[in-house]
Design a protein around this motif. Structure first.
Motif, mmCIF file in Angstrom:
data_model
loop_
_atom_site.group_PDB
_atom_site.id
_atom_site.type_symbol
_atom_site.label_atom_id
_atom_site.label_comp_id
_atom_site.label_asym_id
_atom_site.label_seq_id
_atom_site.Cartn_x
_atom_site.Cartn_y
_atom_site.Cartn_z
ATOM 1 N N LEU A 37 -2.141 -1.634 -6.619
ATOM 2 C CA LEU A 37 -1.476 -2.400 -7.673
ATOM 3 C C LEU A 37 -0.081 -2.832 -7.248
ATOM 4 O O LEU A 37 0.354 -3.961 -7.535
ATOM 5 C CB LEU A 37 -1.405 -1.560 -8.949
ATOM 6 N N ALA A 38 0.648 -1.954 -6.558
ATOM 7 C CA ALA A 38 2.000 -2.295 -6.123
ATOM 8 C C ALA A 38 2.004 -3.413 -5.097
ATOM 9 O O ALA A 38 2.988 -4.159 -4.984
ATOM 10 C CB ALA A 38 2.680 -1.052 -5.554
ATOM 11 N N ALA A 39 0.888 -3.560 -4.336
ATOM 12 C CA ALA A 39 0.813 -4.591 -3.299
ATOM 13 C C ALA A 39 0.320 -5.931 -3.825
ATOM 14 O O ALA A 39 0.300 -6.909 -3.074
ATOM 15 C CB ALA A 39 -0.089 -4.103 -2.170
ATOM 16 N N LEU A 40 -0.096 -6.011 -5.087
ATOM 17 C CA LEU A 40 -0.617 -7.280 -5.608
ATOM 18 C C LEU A 40 0.434 -8.384 -5.555
ATOM 19 O O LEU A 40 0.130 -9.544 -5.253
ATOM 20 C CB LEU A 40 -1.100 -7.084 -7.054
ATOM 21 N N GLY A 41 1.680 -8.058 -5.866
ATOM 22 C CA GLY A 41 2.732 -9.063 -5.871
ATOM 23 C C GLY A 41 2.984 -9.664 -4.515
ATOM 24 O O GLY A 41 3.407 -10.827 -4.411
#
Length: 311
Positions: free
Chosen positions: A170-174
């Motif tokens: 989730l943290a890497a989605l951006g």
């Protein structure tokens, strides 16, 4: 004294090994070795037991080999000692299959236990099950390490949170698409929903594809969109495959003296009835000699009658 007789280095280091697959096997749940493990045995049996106990897995422990390395006892004495060690519950002889590509064979192995075991315990070994310790003293608890003094903390630090696989994704989605940039609080709140995907067997690639496919041009609430997609597109639960039963290893108990196979109840102390010099069981209700002769005479007469009718 039995233990001190066998402190020479050759007792274990240069001991002959059996052919591949044969020889000594260690019994499970062995206690740590002490100087009084075989104090309950006569001197000869204790000395030979101490020798066997120090030998590695696969060592040859037949009477002839033991006599060749023991400084005090010959082959006959070693054979007698093996029989008495079996009767005392310290060893059992088994026949086990060895399967290799394109070939299989049965080998004879001898399980040795530093602790004297009961008939029921050895029966569990024969059935292919790992027997549990028969008493609390069979497995001595490990000594607790002494506590080491802890240095006084210089300054309190906040506990470091261990990030999960779902949180990292989730943290890497951006970084993959700036429209789905999530804050740390967003990742923490959505982490259980993403973890459920992995619980159901989804891969990271499948999860990212489900979150990024067909995104609108403008996203006002990345957290709300990701939450909706995690809930609505979650894959179905997969049924866990039924466990395949693992067959127990085939193992046949053998007489320690002559190697004759038999069931555990037929080999008390690991020794068959003939080697115990026990009387054979009483004869059953078979035919007597006269009854056998009479039956053979009737069969012969029947054959002659049939031959006459054919002629």
């Amino acid at each position: 004294m039995a233990d001190t007789d066998l402190n020479a280095p050759h007792a274990a280091d240069a001991h002959p090994m059996a052919n591949s697959g044969y020889g000594k096997r260690h019994a499970p749940y062995e206690r740590p070795r002490t100087g009084t493990d075989f104090a309950h045995l006569p001197a000869r049996e204790a000395s030979i037991a101490a020798l066997i106990d120090r030998l590695p897995e696969g060592a040859a422990i037949d009477g002839k080999t033991l006599a060749s390395v023991h400084p005090h006892y010959g082959q006959a004495a070693c054979l007698t000692a093996l029989r008495r060690l079996s009767d005392a519950g310290h060893l059992r002889r088994f026949r086990e299959p060895r399967v290799r590509p394109g070939a299989s064979r049965w080998v004879s192995v001898t399980y040795f236990s530093r602790t004297a075991r009961s008939e029921a315990w050895w029966g569990e070994v024969q059935a292919g099950r790992v027997p549990q310790p028969e008493c609390v003293s069979d497995v001595e608890p490990a000594a607790e390490p002494e506590p080491t003094p802890r240095p006084a903390p210089s300054s309190p630090r906040p506990p470091t949170r261990r990030r999960s696989r779902a949180y990292d994704l989730l943290a890497a989605l951006g970084r993959t698409d700036s429209r789905l940039a999530l804050s740390a609080a967003d990742c923490t709140a959505l982490e259980p929903l993403a973890a459920e995907w992995f619980t159901r067997g989804a891969t990271e690639e499948q999860l990212v594809r489900a979150l990024l496919a067909g995104l609108p041009r403008e996203i006002h609430s990345p957290r709300g969109l990701v939450r909706t997609r995690l809930r609505d597109k979650v894959p179905p639960e997969t049924l866990a495959p039924e466990p395949v039963p693992v067959p127990a290893p085939r193992r046949i108990m053998e007489c320690t003296v002559c190697g004759a196979p038999g069931r555990p109840e037929a080999l008390p102390g690991g020794i068959c009835a003939p080697c115990r010099n026990e009387a054979p069981p009483p004869p059953g209700s078979g035919l007597t000699v006269n009854e056998v002769h009479a039956h053979v005479g009737r069969l012969r007469a029947l054959v002659r009658t049939r031959e006459r009718t054919r002629t």
